[in-house]
Scaffold this motif. Structure first.
Motif, PDB file in Angstrom:
ATOM      1  N   GLU A 184       0.772  -1.234   0.000  1.00  0.00           N
ATOM      2  CA  GLU A 184       0.000   0.000   0.000  1.00  0.00           C
ATOM      3  C   GLU A 184       0.806   1.287   0.000  1.00  0.00           C
ATOM      4  O   GLU A 184       0.447   2.263   0.652  1.00  0.00           O
ATOM      5  CB  GLU A 184      -0.984  -0.027   1.168  1.00  0.00           C
ATOM      6  CG  GLU A 184      -2.005  -1.121   0.919  1.00  0.00           C
ATOM      7  CD  GLU A 184      -2.811  -1.484   2.144  1.00  0.00           C
ATOM      8  OE1 GLU A 184      -2.352  -1.203   3.247  1.00  0.00           O
ATOM      9  OE2 GLU A 184      -3.887  -2.049   1.953  1.00  0.00           O
ATOM     10  N   THR A 204       1.392  -0.043  -7.015  1.00  0.00           N
ATOM     11  CA  THR A 204       0.950  -0.127  -5.621  1.00  0.00           C
ATOM     12  C   THR A 204       0.669  -1.596  -5.326  1.00  0.00           C
ATOM     13  O   THR A 204      -0.028  -2.258  -6.083  1.00  0.00           O
ATOM     14  CB  THR A 204      -0.346   0.676  -5.410  1.00  0.00           C
ATOM     15  OG1 THR A 204      -0.128   2.026  -5.805  1.00  0.00           O
ATOM     16  CG2 THR A 204      -0.779   0.637  -3.943  1.00  0.00           C
ATOM     17  N   LEU A 220      -1.078  -4.429  -3.222  1.00  0.00           N
ATOM     18  CA  LEU A 220      -2.252  -4.597  -2.358  1.00  0.00           C
ATOM     19  C   LEU A 220      -2.250  -6.026  -1.839  1.00  0.00           C
ATOM     20  O   LEU A 220      -1.914  -6.960  -2.576  1.00  0.00           O
ATOM     21  CB  LEU A 220      -3.527  -4.350  -3.183  1.00  0.00           C
ATOM     22  CG  LEU A 220      -3.613  -2.970  -3.840  1.00  0.00           C
ATOM     23  CD1 LEU A 220      -4.814  -2.899  -4.779  1.00  0.00           C
ATOM     24  CD2 LEU A 220      -3.714  -1.894  -2.764  1.00  0.00           C
ATOM     25  N   MET A 238     -10.159  -1.623   0.512  1.00  0.00           N
ATOM     26  CA  MET A 238      -8.792  -1.295   0.124  1.00  0.00           C
ATOM     27  C   MET A 238      -8.723   0.156  -0.314  1.00  0.00           C
ATOM     28  O   MET A 238      -9.167   0.518  -1.394  1.00  0.00           O
ATOM     29  CB  MET A 238      -8.353  -2.202  -1.013  1.00  0.00           C
ATOM     30  CG  MET A 238      -8.238  -3.644  -0.560  1.00  0.00           C
ATOM     31  SD  MET A 238      -7.591  -4.634  -1.909  1.00  0.00           S
ATOM     32  CE  MET A 238      -7.264  -6.146  -1.041  1.00  0.00           C
TER      33      MET A 238
END
Length: 719
Positions: free
Chosen positions: A120, A141, A143, A179
């Motif tokens: 993240e 990014t 996740l 998220m």
DNA sequence: GCGATCAGTT
DNA sequence: CACAACTGATCGC
């Protein structure tokens, strides 16, 4: 201070043999393994989870997790040679994946060329063509994917749009909504394409019991057996693969018994896992392996060779984790099946079920969705037929507006699989997200973007940091949380309140140097407590009846059998043995049934955060400017929500990490101490961004509404 | 001898 | 039961 790694890494056997899998070229019919060829249409100069063929030319590599079918070509001489010539080529992955990968000598040659990126933490990477000098910027990014330790999904943002490569994943319904970095401006980001794990994307696999249900079933089975005597032991017949760790840690935590495994050095810097494992065979729970394990078992011998303890023979039961699925309308969700005198099969899945996949994809609602896997017995076309309707082109032309579900993160009221959330998805006012100003920290070659928030503590607690705190309070499992302070690493442990810690974590610099410090993993696969207690409570305690060789739980075949089912006794199945007809998911041979209602949320494992604590690299002192975005990123990237970290052209990532919600001072502090904060562990899903606790009025409104509905249901005539 | 591929097991 | 790997045979370098 940042700590370095201690210990050298040496280790073990291999995790590494090349496994082969699929067919090359556009083959369509494949086995259940990934058939993704490594490249995405939008960003063909990078390769993910495939390192052979065309991928040998990639400008950058990405590894979603450490399973061999995603590592094809990763240690091939051809790639090794290319690395030696192309000094700007790096492999990017999560800190945990890096640790696991480098533990194997076969991959040690990657050591200087792997850059771990915190979960993240949007990070900008320069993709340079060494021949032409052509350069392209992309922001990635990571996740959490919930598949195995270190597993992540990659969200890429660049000039060709935003795309998501899921790797392998298991996420419960509603988790995508939690998220934060999948969102922007209060809604899900505009995603062009999703490269999806479709392992179970077939209606046959409509539903798979949640992790919590599966864990609870296994826990009670194990408990009922090992509490009979010190000579009653359990053999967890697990495959050689990462992904069972949360099972081990939870069993160990709950039962106070370490699990015997063959190797554990790969977890040497992950105390939360390490502490629950042992190489000492003198324990009642084993997960050791041996090529002839099955034969050994027939002879009442464990894979590690022991057959008795102090001369007294052991009573061994085997439990084989394997996927069990149920149809759409099947209410049964039995998680344990007895397959023999002393053998059981327990439900366990590393991948999302059909309904979970659909929930995930429909939430993301991309323009395109491409299957990474074609389940056995189906075809690519069929899978696409399933995915396509969930994509934007099939929906109204208007992009779907999906506000974050404020209550999702603490969903404790769970109705039933499918539309469980209806009550909450409604019309309640959705909190607006607060935007946080970012700071762009720029130092030599590195850009760090940090978000500065005004109201840190509270907010953090509510949105992100809550897990730790909550868990500690609510659960018995709380100590799990504290494991972070491992003895050896304690030196560096920080003194900050956990809530603060977590928040900070999100900002990190993925720099190579950072890696020098070995991350200390905090909690790994922790249970989420919010739900935990319930989950366990749902299980009827096993009755100690003694006598039979099988666990008590299953002794009674009639009358009031002890079933581990929960809420709905009506559905619960009596404990019986698997019929000779073989196993059938719908049959009555199931021993334990999971609680349907509480479903997935009962126990959330995952909350494990395994983020390296030590890592922090980023000097905060850099000059910080209030800039929202790194210079040349795509406009999309510049959206205020994107918090980016950049990687220098040199190939090293410059991290523009955006600290989130943390006051600058704290931030610096953290950085120096343990900044890893909250990156979530694999299974940890951050709470809903911006979500706020419902206000009293809202709750009241909800309760009233609920009460009315319940009343009507009970007294249909009353109205 | 090593690696890739395929087949068969678990 | 369909996970993710291991084992073994074959073929090629």
């Amino acid at each position: 201070m940042a700590r370095r790694c201690k210990g050298s890494r040496k280790w073990r056997s291999d995790l590494c043999q090349p496994r082969l899998s699929l067919r090359a070229r556009g083959s369509v019919l494949c086995g259940a393994m990934s058939s993704f060829e490594g490249q995405m249409a939008e960003y063909p100069t990078i390769s993910i989870d495939r390192f052979d063929r065309e991928n040998l030319k990639a400008r950058a590599y990405f590894l979603s997790h450490c399973h061999k079918d995603h590592m094809k070509g990763l240690r091939a001489p051809t790639l090794k040679r290319r690395l030696e010539c192309s000094l700007k080529v790096y492999l990017y992955c999560s800190p945990v994946t890096k640790e696991l990968l480098l533990t194997s000598p076969k991959y040690r040659f990657w050591e200087k060329r792997i850059i771990s990126i915190e979960i993240e933490t949007p990070t900008q990477i320069s993709l340079v063509d060494e021949a032409s000098g052509e350069k392209e910027e992309i922001v990635v990014t990571l996740l959490p994917a919930g598949h195995c330790p270190g597993s992540v999904m990659f969200l890429f943002q660049g000039n060709n749009g935003t795309v998501l490569y899921t790797g392998d994943f298991r996420l419960a319904k509603g988790e995508a909504a939690r998220m934060e970095l999948l969102h922007s401006g209060g809604r899900v980001k505009d995603i062009q394409s999703v490269y999806l794990d479709t392992t179970f994307c077939d209606p046959r696999f409509y539903q798979i019991p949640s992790r919590g249900e599966c864990l609870s079933g296994i826990l009670e089975l194990v408990r009922s057996w090992i509490t009979r005597s010190p000579y009653h032991v359990v053999w967890l017949n697990c495959k050689a693969a990462y992904g069972y760790e949360y099972l081990f840690t939870n069993l160990s935590e709950e039962l106070g018994v370490q699990i015997h495994v063959d190797k554990l050095d790969m977890f040497r810097n992950m105390p939360d896992i390490l502490h629950h494992l042992t190489t000492d065979r003198n324990t009642q729970i084993h997960a050791c392996r041996h090529p002839k394990a099955e034969e050994y078992f027939q002879w009442n011998k464990l894979p590690c060779g022991i057959t008795s303890k102090t001369g007294i023979p052991l009573h061994i039961v085997s439990i084989k984790p394997s996927t069990m699925w149920f149809g759409e309308r099947t209410r049964k969700t039995n998680v344990i099946v007895r397959t023999g005198e002393s053998s059981y099969r327990a439900c366990f899945s590393f991948h999302s079920s059909y309904s979970e996949i659909k929930d995930f994809l429909s939430y993301i609602c991309p323009v395109n969705a491409y299957p990474n896997v074609i389940p056995l017995g189906t075809t690519k076309d069929k899978v696409i037929e399933i995915l396509q309707p969930l994509c934007r082109s099939s929906q109204s032309t208007e992009p779907k507006y999906k506000p974050l579900g404020k209550l999702k993160r603490a969903r404790t009221i769970h109705v039933d699989s499918e539309e469980e959330d209806e009550l909450f998805d409604d019309p309640l006012p959705v909190p607006l997200r607060h935007k946080v100003p970012y700071q762009l920290i720029l130092h030599t070659g590195v850009f760090s973007m940090t978000a500065i928030s005004q109201n840190q503590p509270e907010k953090l607690r509510q949105s992100t940091g809550c897990f730790k705190t909550e868990s500690t309070q609510n659960t018995l499992l709380s100590n799990f949380i504290d494991c972070e302070e491992s003895n050896s690493e304690s030196e560096e442990e920080l003194e900050m309140p956990s809530s603060v810690q977590e928040d900070l974590g999100s900002v990190t610099l993925p720099q190579q140097k950072a890696d020098v410090d070995v991350p200390q993993w905090e909690v790994f696969f922790k249970r989420k407590d919010d739900t935990t207690d319930e989950g366990l409570e749902n299980f009827p305690s096993s009755t100690e009846t003694g006598g039979s060789q099988s666990p008590n739980l299953f002794n009674d075949s009639d009358g009031e059998s002890t079933h581990i089912s929960s809420q709905n006794s009506s559905q619960s199945t009596h404990i019986t043995e698997q019929g000779s007809q073989g196993w059938d998911s719908q049959s009555d041979t199931v021993l334990l049934s999971s609680q349907e209602k509480n479903g997935g949320d009962i126990i959330s494992l995952n909350k494990g955060v395994y983020r390296p604590k030590t890592k922090e690299n980023i000097p905060t002192s850099q000059m910080e400017q209030n800039v929202l975005c790194p210079k040349d990123t795509h406009s999309d990237l510049k959206s205020r929500d994107s918090e980016v970290t950049t990687v220098p052209n040199t190939g090293e990532p410059t991290s523009l990490s955006c600290g989130k919600h943390i006051p600058e001072k704290n931030r610096s502090l953290n950085l120096s101490t343990h900044s890893d904060s909250q990156s979530s562990s694999d299974f940890e899903i951050p709470s809903t961004p911006e979500a706020e606790l419902p206000k009293r009025e809202h709750l009241q409104y909800l309760y009233e509404k609920l009460a009315t509905v319940l009343h009507l249901l009970k007294n249909p005539d009353s109205r």
